[in-house]
Scaffold this motif. Structure first.
Motif, PDB file in Angstrom:
ATOM      1  N   ALA A   1       0.841  -1.205   0.000  1.00  0.00           N
ATOM      2  CA  ALA A   1       0.000   0.000   0.000  1.00  0.00           C
ATOM      3  C   ALA A   1       0.876   1.256   0.000  1.00  0.00           C
ATOM      4  O   ALA A   1       0.613   2.212  -0.739  1.00  0.00           O
ATOM      5  CB  ALA A   1      -0.920  -0.012   1.215  1.00  0.00           C
ATOM      6  N   ARG A   2       1.936   1.243   0.810  1.00  0.00           N
ATOM      7  CA  ARG A   2       2.793   2.427   0.909  1.00  0.00           C
ATOM      8  C   ARG A   2       3.515   2.683  -0.418  1.00  0.00           C
ATOM      9  O   ARG A   2       3.583   3.825  -0.888  1.00  0.00           O
ATOM     10  CB  ARG A   2       3.797   2.233   2.055  1.00  0.00           C
TER      11      ARG A   2
ATOM     12  N   ALA B   1       1.053   4.086  -2.904  1.00  0.00           N
ATOM     13  CA  ALA B   1       0.453   5.394  -2.607  1.00  0.00           C
ATOM     14  C   ALA B   1       1.469   6.523  -2.494  1.00  0.00           C
ATOM     15  O   ALA B   1       1.145   7.687  -2.702  1.00  0.00           O
ATOM     16  CB  ALA B   1      -0.349   5.295  -1.306  1.00  0.00           C
TER      17      ALA B   1
ATOM     18  N   GLU C   1      -6.211   5.608  -5.408  1.00  0.00           N
ATOM     19  CA  GLU C   1      -6.882   5.064  -4.225  1.00  0.00           C
ATOM     20  C   GLU C   1      -6.485   3.599  -4.040  1.00  0.00           C
ATOM     21  O   GLU C   1      -6.598   2.793  -4.963  1.00  0.00           O
ATOM     22  CB  GLU C   1      -8.406   5.155  -4.378  1.00  0.00           C
ATOM     23  N   VAL C   2      -5.997   3.295  -2.839  1.00  0.00           N
ATOM     24  CA  VAL C   2      -5.594   1.925  -2.524  1.00  0.00           C
ATOM     25  C   VAL C   2      -6.510   1.434  -1.407  1.00  0.00           C
ATOM     26  O   VAL C   2      -6.536   2.015  -0.320  1.00  0.00           O
ATOM     27  CB  VAL C   2      -4.120   1.876  -2.057  1.00  0.00           C
TER      28      VAL C   2
ATOM     29  N   ALA D   1      -5.574   8.708   4.839  1.00  0.00           N
ATOM     30  CA  ALA D   1      -6.159   7.382   5.040  1.00  0.00           C
ATOM     31  C   ALA D   1      -7.480   7.511   5.755  1.00  0.00           C
ATOM     32  O   ALA D   1      -7.705   8.449   6.523  1.00  0.00           O
ATOM     33  CB  ALA D   1      -5.203   6.531   5.858  1.00  0.00           C
TER      34      ALA D   1
ATOM     35  N   ILE E   1      -5.691   6.065   1.022  1.00  0.00           N
ATOM     36  CA  ILE E   1      -5.737   4.661   1.458  1.00  0.00           C
ATOM     37  C   ILE E   1      -7.081   4.481   2.157  1.00  0.00           C
ATOM     38  O   ILE E   1      -7.429   5.273   3.049  1.00  0.00           O
ATOM     39  CB  ILE E   1      -4.641   4.336   2.503  1.00  0.00           C
TER      40      ILE E   1
END
Ligand code: NAP
Length: 476
Positions: A170-171, A174, A200-201, A230, A278
């Motif tokens: 994710a990091r 993003a 968008e994750v 987030a 996120i």
């Protein structure tokens, strides 16, 4: 001589050990053997790749250089004459278990977990759905994944799983890619991430926030990533009575409590409008991946879960029948790893590990110990724990190996060790890469990264690595 150049230990009765797998578990086992002075040892470390360090090089995220710096500890042992690295030597291709058992007193498998767990739902084969490990290997320049392709052209992607690998993925997806420029990220990955359209994750857990296995420090880092906001749905953070009671009784240092507090803090704010977002979703399981008719992933279908305790008291995710669809261009399946079966080594299918008790390899049927064979790291325990866990685990297994060796004396057969394996590899024309050769590759990578302000530019092609090593050996 030890890694610091001092003379140590007796010289009689040398214990010859072959370690297969040069990741953290293999290196920490080698170091534990070399550091002790009660038994003279010679340690040969094999890896199928020409490069050492396993998941430290190919798994730990490029923006986690502090974790990667453990390789400085490993490389100190590269000058120790009792130690040698045999890179580009694959068990089952270049050497067999029988060779190792003939030439060495003991064999230690530190082969990790090279298989991914699969969801087992319809549509998992669609283009756009990938195991997270492939993405991780790709951005870290692992030669196996250099040609992997990911659809980063859509606005939304999803990650299935609530572990630290999911947080890493994710990091990396993003984060502003410009921030990765100065790291050792693979060149091909940086280029692709710079062109990414992902905004968008969605990180999806099948159970609740209290059951997530990501650690609070990793979660905090993700939440604090510049340019990223987030959010979590407040109604998905509502606790079961059981979880509430657990958190009420837990200390402030409890990881689940700390993560829950972090997630609660992002549930209170308004849904994010930042350029990259996120979204945490809890209590949802993928039930189907839907394609566009041409084999490309288009949608993820999720079923809402509730938590029910099984007969052992573990909270299980049970589907409620409520279904939701999410338009996504890519799905990264990050639900853990399993070991790969090695021909000739007993495998425990249930746990996805080498069959063992306390690191001693066992015949699963008879439970009889396989003499002189051991395993450590994820090959022994499955994919859990951090690098420090591997250090402690490998030290434990090494203590058992030394005890078993002492118990087998004085009638143990003498083994030739390194000289015999070198002759065998030469006979088979295997182009093994030594630690000195690795230092050549290391220096080239660092040099190639310098003009771009990167820590290194990784060589991702094995034949190129071998050619560079040959050139250096010939003095070109
Ligand atoms: P992990 O922590 O075991 O997480 C796996 C996740 O997958 C869990 O949330 C699990 O949920 C979920 N899952 C399993 N089967 C599923 C299914 N069929 N459907 C949906 N979800 C499913 O594994 P990991 O993230 O791969 O990490 C492996 C190890 O590496 C861990 O020890 C981790 O801490 C370590 N690591 C550390 C770092 C770091 O320190 N920065 C980075 C990466 C990895 P359930 O709980 O419901 O089973």
């Amino acid at each position: 001589m030890n890694g610091n150049g001092k003379l140590t230990g007796p010289t009689t009765n040398v214990l010859h050990v072959a370690i297969v797998g040069a990741g953290p578990a293999g290196f920490h086992a080698a170091i534990a053997l070399l550091e002790q002075s009660a038994q003279a040892v010679e340690v040969d470390l094999f890896d199928r790749l020409p490069t050492p360090y396993g998941l430290v090089r190919a798994g730990v995220a490029p923006d986690h250089q502090k974790i990667k710096s453990v390789t400085r500890v490993y490389e100190r042992w590269g000058n120790d004459l009792r130690f040698e690295f045999f890179g580009n030597v694959q068990l089952g291709r270049d050497i067999e278990v029988s060779d190792l058992k003939t030439f060495y007193d003991q064999v230690l498998y530190a082969t990790g977990n090279e298989n991914d767990r699969r969801l087992g739902v319809r549509g998992e084969h669609l283009e756009g759905c990938s195991p997270a490990s492939v993405f991780v290997g790709w951005y870290n320049g692992h030669p196996d994944y250099r040609d992997a392709k990911f659809n980063l052209s859509s606005e939304r992607v999803a990650i299935i799983g609530n572990g630290n690998v999911a947080v890493d993925v994710a990091r990396i997806l993003a984060k502003s890619p410009a921030e990765l420029r100065s790291t050792d990220i693979a060149d091909h990955a940086l280029t692709a991430l710079l062109a990414s359209q992902v905004r968008e994750v969605v990180v999806i857990g099948r159970r609740g926030p209290v059951q997530a296995t990501f650690t609070p420090s990793e979660l905090r880092e993700l939440l604090e990533t510049p340019g990223v906001t987030a959010h979590a749905n407040p109604d998905e953070l509502i606790l079961t009575e059981r979880d509430r009671a657990y958190l009420d009784g837990a200390s402030d240092k409890d990881p689940a409590k700390r993560s829950y507090e972090l997630l609660s803090s992002i549930a209170q704010s308004a849904p994010p409008k930042a350029p990259r977002r996120i979204q945490f979703r809890f209590l949802w399981s993928p039930v189907e991946l839907v394609g566009d008719g041409a084999g490309h992933l288009q949608q993820l279908r999720l079923e809402r879960n509730r938590l029910v305790a099984d007969k052992h008291g573990h909270l299980q995710a049970i589907g409620t029948g409520q279904v939701e669809s999410l338009d996504v261009g890519a799905v990264f399946v990050s639900i853990g790893y399993a070991g790969k079966r090695i021909a000739g080594v007993p495998f425990d299918e249930k746990h996805g590990t080498i069959a063992n008790v306390d690191g001693r390899v066992l015949e699963p049927e008879s439970q009889a110990m396989r003499p002189r064979e051991y395993c450590t790291g994820w090959a022994r325990t499955g994919a859990r724990g951090l690098i420090a866990t591997q250090k402690a685990g490998s030290a434990e297994v090494v203590a058992r190996m030394l005890a078993d060796y002492r118990a087998a004396q004085p009638c143990a057969e003498a083994r030739a060790g390194r000289s015999a394996i070198k002759a065998q590899l030469e006979k088979r024309q295997v182009r093994a890469v030594s630690f000195a050769d690795w230092r050549t590759l290391d220096a080239i990578e660092v040099q190639r990264g310098q003009p771009h302000g990167a820590l290194r530019s990784k060589i991702v092609d094995i034949p190129e690595m071998i050619d560079l090593v040959e050139l250096k050996r010939r003095g070109w």
